[in-house]
Design an enzyme around this catalytic site. Structure first.
Site, PDB file in Angstrom:
ATOM      1  N   ASP A 346       0.847  -1.192   0.000  1.00 33.35           N
ATOM      2  CA  ASP A 346       0.000   0.000   0.000  1.00 33.35           C
ATOM      3  C   ASP A 346       0.887   1.249   0.000  1.00 33.35           C
ATOM      4  O   ASP A 346       1.970   1.253   0.596  1.00 33.35           O
ATOM      5  CB  ASP A 346      -0.892  -0.039   1.248  1.00 33.35           C
ATOM      6  CG  ASP A 346      -1.840   1.123   1.321  1.00 33.35           C
ATOM      7  OD1 ASP A 346      -2.629   1.318   0.376  1.00 33.35           O
ATOM      8  OD2 ASP A 346      -1.807   1.846   2.345  1.00 33.35           O
ATOM      9  N   GLU A 375       1.491  -0.108  -4.939  1.00 36.67           N
ATOM     10  CA  GLU A 375       0.531   0.924  -5.331  1.00 36.67           C
ATOM     11  C   GLU A 375       1.291   2.173  -5.781  1.00 36.67           C
ATOM     12  O   GLU A 375       1.842   2.914  -4.971  1.00 36.67           O
ATOM     13  CB  GLU A 375      -0.398   1.277  -4.171  1.00 36.67           C
ATOM     14  CG  GLU A 375      -1.415   2.350  -4.534  1.00 36.67           C
ATOM     15  CD  GLU A 375      -2.190   2.886  -3.348  1.00 36.67           C
ATOM     16  OE1 GLU A 375      -3.220   3.563  -3.567  1.00 36.67           O
ATOM     17  OE2 GLU A 375      -1.767   2.653  -2.190  1.00 36.67           O
TER      18      GLU A 375
END
Length: 619
Positions: A346, A375
């Protein structure tokens, strides 16, 4: 008199695109014969520091060539050209850099040169199971409740439970916009196990789970305990059962790793005294105290994007690195040894380079076939984050990134915001900048939990949605399906894009469309491993490309227009054999005919056609 020089990095540089460390390259430049050029230099830089200046050698009146032996270190490099030219008896210096639209050169003032990029990387290989896969992203609370009673597991205190699975999601906030009650539907791991058969029939081979570790929220990006499955989702035994049963169906599990911050309601911070551990909020003597930055303990602390519920982590703190990565019972090792085949990091931009490199190295030590995705919202080859050039794709960090540029490109084309030639240019920019393995491993998404649902984005135009899916399943990279998109879910941004999967109310036609295209992708190895070449369709509404591998070539044609279109393709000594998208059968079409090696093809309004290009000499 026109441009002084012509050069196109997509055609006049060999090899095309990114380079391996120590791999040489050659370029050729065409000079306008109307100019008297005295000297042309090829200037190569690392950031803004010149590292080499190559004088191009004249091979004829109009052509100059240059060679460079290669770069000793991985990194992102840049180049431009300076030219000494005689004008009105005086020697003047001109500067040429990259066009903003394509690979061509443009003349610039020195201070405004748009430089060409060269990505130099260390060789690496992404496991085939990943490159050959179809990924399905599940937001666990919203996918399926596997309990016989359909009641949620272990409801959290002061939470809001929806009365019906079909209810629209909403946030319950105070006057300052803070969430005061988290809302839940009750989706759990057992619910995913129950639907493995459905996912297998759909053609899915990879499940990417939104965070599953204990946390207060429904999304779990506010981790409470990295080593515990959230009780609303199940327990460790259930999670292991999911891994094992998925593996038996040929499906791998990837976890979402949220390591740039934790929740304030966590065992590590423990603002609300929920855990027996002494958290960093409670005491500066906490063993977790060095994980966080306090301006004034305990109320003033560094937090993620100003969200007080998400205190930021010092990711390079040695005890944190040990806990997450290096310990014998680290978070990485615990779940990877259990059978998890990869991690998606993330907010990778928030993580230090050293953290990602250490994570990757240890992950490969535990399981050499595991993958690490990240990400990243922009071109991941040249991303600058916090004034630092990132090294995601240089060989020691990420195997794959979230393909938001892919989504942006497809949406812009289907909404007629750009032409087909502009779409080609956008894809070529990425293809030029990414190492081959990164391009083939790019997560080609058209939806996620952070963007508007594709059906809503395309104004619920079903034909356009089907074209977007066609892009996904025929293009180079890993198709990424966001749960429910295949069932026709609509939704604007969070929380509307996180509705529950519409069991028994699915759009069966759309599901069949996904199945057909996934089936075609899996049937033709070229659509998985083949390289991509773009075809200049000379029509703003038609996007055309070829996937080719060994002796097989597949031609993909997409017409976004509301009108029927015609395209002529020139393939010497070949015939076109169409793939029937509806039932995946091959057939020759009478509507395709060849005159003087040119195929005349009719495309219906908003249609996708896939052809297998056969060599007549083989028949």
């Amino acid at each position: 008199m026109g441009k002084i020089m012509n050069y196109n990095s997509w055609e006049d540089k060999a090899p095309f695109g990114a380079l391996l460390v120590n791999q040489g390259m050659k370029i050729s430049v065409n000079i306008n014969e109307n100019y008297n050029v005295h000297d042309i230099s090829w200037v190569i830089l690392k950031e803004n520091v010149e590292i080499s200046k190559v004088n191009l050698l004249r091979e004829s009146k109009m052509y100059y060539r240059g060679e460079f032996d290669g770069f000793n270190d991985a990194g992102v490099y840049f180049y431009y050209f300076d030219i000494d030219i005689e004008i009105d008896g005086q020697i003047q210096k001109k500067y040429y850099g990259k066009s903003l639209e394509n690979g061509e050169t443009c003349e610039y003032l020195y201070e405004n040169i748009n430089k060409y990029q060269i990505t130099v990387y260390e060789d690496y290989e992404v496991p085939n199971w990943y490159k050959e896969g179809i990924l399905y992203h599940i937001f666990v609370d919203r996918f399926n409740n596997g309990n016989r009673t359909k009641k949620p597991n272990s409801p959290k205190p002061n939470s809001f439970i929806y009365g019906n699975w079909e209810d629209d999601p909403m946030y319950i906030k105070d006057n300052e916009g803070n969430i005061v009650r988290w809302d839940f539907y009750g989706g759990n791991l057992k619910g995913i196990i129950d639907k493995l058969g459905y996912l297998k029939k759909l053609g899915i081979s990879i499940i990417y789970l939104s965070p599953v570790f204990e946390a207060s929220s429904n999304h779990k990006y506010d981790t409470g305990d990295y080593k515990k499955i959230d009780p609303m989702f199940g327990d460790e035994e259930t999670f292991k059962d999911l891994i094992d049963k998925a593996e038996k169906k040929g499906i791998s599990i990837i976890l979402d790793g949220v390591f740039s911050h934790t929740g304030e309601d966590s065992k590590y911070f423990n603002r609300y005294n929920k855990y027996d551990e002494v958290g960093a909020y409670q005491s500066t003597d906490s063993k977790y105290s060095s994980w966080y930055n306090f301006d004034q303990h305990p109320e003033k602390y560094d937090c993620w994007w100003g969200v007080k519920a998400l205190p930021n982590i010092n990711e390079l703190d040695s005890t944190y690195m040990d806990y997450i990565i290096r310990d014998e019972d680290s978070v990485l090792r615990k779940w990877t040894e259990m059978g998890v085949k990869g991690w998606r990091l993330d907010v990778a931009d928030e993580l230090p380079q050293e953290f990602i490199k250490t994570f990757k190295k240890e992950l490969k030590n535990v399981d050499k076939d595991a993958i690490l995705a990240g990400e990243v919202w922009e071109d991941a080859s040249n991303k600058v984050s916090y004034e630092q050039r990132r090294e995601y794709l240089l060989g020691k960090e990420l195997d794959s990134v979230m393909g938001y540029p892919f989504r942006n490109n497809i949406v812009a084309f289907l909404k007629k915001e750009i032409t087909s030639s502009q779409l080609v240019n956008r894809f070529m920019q990425i293809k030029e900048n990414y190492p081959k393995e990164a391009f083939k491993s790019n997560l080609n998404l058209i939806g996620s939990h952070d963007v508007t649902r594709i059906k809503t984005e395309l104004n619920e135009d079903i034909d356009s949605v089907k074209l977007a899916v066609g892009f996904q399943m025929t293009f180079e990279g890993v198709p990424y399906v966001y749960y429910g998109d295949e069932a026709g879910l609509c939704g604007k941004t969070d929380p509307d894009n996180r509705k529950t999967y519409p069991w028994k109310n699915e759009d069966e036609d759309m599901i069949d469309h996904y199945k057909d295209l996934i089936n075609i992708r899996k049937k033709y190895d070229t659509l998985i491993h083949g390289d991509t070449k773009f075809i200049g369709a000379k029509n703003d509404d038609i996007f055309a490309f070829i996937r080719e591998r060994k002796e097989e070539k597949m031609v993909v044609l997409i017409n976004r227009s509301e009108n029927n279109q015609n395209i002529k393709l020139d393939f010497e000594e070949n015939t076109l054999e169409e793939i029937d998208i509806k039932n995946s059968l091959k057939k020759y079409l009478e509507s395709i005919f060849k005159e003087n090696e040119v195929f005349d093809i009719d495309l219906k309004a908003k249609s996708l056609r896939i052809f297998n290009l056969k060599n007549l000499k083989e028949e």
